[in-house]
Enzyme design. Structure first.
Site, PDB file in Angstrom:
ATOM      1  N   CYS A 155       0.123   2.754   6.339  1.00 51.98           N
ATOM      2  CA  CYS A 155       0.477   1.392   6.737  1.00 51.98           C
ATOM      3  C   CYS A 155       0.446   0.493   5.508  1.00 51.98           C
ATOM      4  CB  CYS A 155      -0.496   0.868   7.793  1.00 51.98           C
ATOM      5  SG  CYS A 155      -2.221   0.824   7.260  1.00 51.98           S
TER       6      CYS A 155
ATOM      7  N   CYS B  13       0.806  -1.216   0.000  1.00 55.63           N
ATOM      8  CA  CYS B  13       0.000   0.000   0.000  1.00 55.63           C
ATOM      9  C   CYS B  13       0.846   1.276   0.000  1.00 55.63           C
ATOM     10  CB  CYS B  13      -0.934   0.019   1.207  1.00 55.63           C
ATOM     11  SG  CYS B  13      -1.868  -1.512   1.413  1.00 55.63           S
TER      12      CYS B  13
ATOM     13  N   HIS C 272      -9.472   2.295  -1.857  1.00 53.64           N
ATOM     14  CA  HIS C 272      -8.047   2.030  -1.656  1.00 53.64           C
ATOM     15  C   HIS C 272      -7.509   1.048  -2.693  1.00 53.64           C
ATOM     16  CE1 HIS C 272      -4.254   1.081   0.072  1.00 53.64           C
ATOM     17  NE2 HIS C 272      -4.637   0.032   0.773  1.00 53.64           N
TER      18      HIS C 272
END
Length: 442
Positions: free
Chosen positions: A412, A93, A382
């Site tokens: 994160c 990510c 996301h």
């Protein structure tokens, strides 16, 4: 290298596609399709058509084998000059934010003058892998010199070998998914269901307002006939959210579909440059990317999988000589509402800051009115590798539009890692802070 030798790194702005829930509007698109669209939008916004860019760095998390050269192929398919290098990388990510930090280091040291960080992800077009035994048979058959030997490669094959292997996002070392790990964090830190739902509710309301007041107008370009993120719920209700069942721990869990990010498709880009390059192209500077930090935690031995940003931010603040409260805006990626709340609670914990972060006193609380003020991942979505570039572009625009002095990014990632960065407003970063100067000279 001393601070006197370093150049400031300007963030000029970003462009992304709308983010869409998987298997909806972008069901037929690939990572390359979306990334090329986002790059084309960036080129149009900043008049980069036919222009050579020193480096374009980015990638995707969920990819096919054919996507090994994803960044370069996206460049070739875009209006940028074909001489522009495309470098593919991946850090879950944190991919596009990590790409931006690498570009920034080269700009600061004078190796390059400009670069684009980017990321794309789609779980609608996820790769389906065949069983290992079948793969070996197919390779053997492809190397055979005759039809007889090709057929012999499949002798004794069982029907079970035909079953596809679906994509798996569980952590290889623990066998747990990110949501299951986050449930453990929620229990460890005592994060309530009500607080998680409230944070998610606010994310949707803020994101809807960001579209209504025009903040998103130059950040989002149409893709496949879509003009707006399709996960945002303007009519979201805390009462309806409370009715949802937990997803990862059905008996005692608190994490639901409403207070988590959905699986999402989309792509994002952001343009960085030296001040001299930006001035030569007539592009105004929105903010400066001054420092970044990457960290990791030992989640296999019991640390929270998504707690690494607490370490990255702590180290970053120490290097910069800043306090956690020295920021006008905080962009904390919302993988889960519980993860955001656990992060904030950890920074306020005397024990955690002393034992894990090695600090004499807690980092302390932040002003929650400054947190993710234009909404974040729970509402917007996301697409894993795209989120860092989205956040970087949003924070740069916030600092430019509202005259803020400084902003903090915390992301994160899978694998127990975290990426953090500091952005500075144009009007306050000519000399930077004493702490930044001191750290650069070391």
């Amino acid at each position: 290298m001393t601070n006197a030798n370093l150049r400031r790194v300007a963030v000029l702005g970003g462009v992304r596609t709308p983010f869409c829930r998987s298997h909806t509007a972008y069901a037929e698109l690939s990572n390359l399709d979306m990334l090329t669209t986002a790059l084309a939008g960036l080129a149009e916004r900043f008049s980069l058509e036919g222009m050579h860019i020193d480096e374009v760095v980015g990638g995707a998390v969920v990819t096919h084998a054919k996507d090994w050269n994803l960044a370069r192929e996206a460049v070739i398919g875009s209006p940028l000059a074909a001489t522009t290098p495309g470098i593919t990388m991946m850090q879950a990510c944190g991919t596009s934010l990590q790409g931006a930090l690498g570009i920034a280091a080269k700009i600061a040291s004078g190796q390059i003058d400009c670069g684009i960080a980017m990321g794309s992800d789609t779980t609608s077009d996820a790769p389906i892998v065949v069983q290992k035994k079948l793969a070996k048979r197919l390779i053997e058959a492809s190397r055979a010199k005759s039809w007889g030997k090709r057929l012999a490669a499949f002798k004794g094959m069982s029907p079970a070998e035909l079953a596809p292997v679906p994509p798996d996002t569980r952590e290889p070392r623990t066998g747990l998914g990110m949501g299951e790990h986050c449930e453990l964090m929620a229990k460890e830190w005592g994060i309530s269901r009500a607080d998680q739902d409230l944070l998610a509710y606010e994310s949707h309301r803020k994101a809807a307002a960001a579209y209504d007041d025009g903040f998103m107008d130059d950040l989002v370009v149409p893709c496949a006939g879509v003009f707006r993120d399709n996960n945002i719920r303007e009519d979201i209700s805390l009462e309806k959210m409370a009715e949802l069942k937990p997803v990862f721990d059905k008996q005692n869990g608190t994490i639901t579909a409403a207070n988590s990010t959905p699986l999402t498709d989309g792509a994002a880009t952001v343009l960085l440059a030296s001040e001299e390059w930006a001035d030569s192209k007539g592009i105004p500077v929105q903010a400066y990317l001054s420092l970044g930090r990457t960290s990791a935690v030992d989640y296999v031995e019991g640390e929270g999988l998504l707690m690494a940003p607490t370490v990255a931010v702590s180290d970053l603040l120490q290097q910069a000589g800043l306090a956690l409260q020295d920021f006008d805006y905080y962009e904390v990626h919302e993988a889960f509402a519980a993860q955001v709340l656990a992060t904030l609670k950890a920074w306020e914990s005397e024990e955690y800051c002393r034992v894990r972060l090695g600090r004499d006193t807690p980092l302390g609380p932040i002003d929650r009115s400054k947190l993710n003020i234009e909404g974040s991942s729970i509402a917007i979505g996301h697409p894993f590798a795209a989120t860092g570039a989205r956040i970087l572009a949003v924070l740069a625009k916030l600092l430019h539009n509202r005259g803020g002095k400084r902003g903090l990014i915390s992301v994160c990632t899978a694998g127990g890692m975290g990426v953090a960065a500091i952005l500075e407003g144009v009007g306050t970063s000519n000399a930077a802070d004493a702490g930044l100067n001191e750290s650069a000279e070391q």
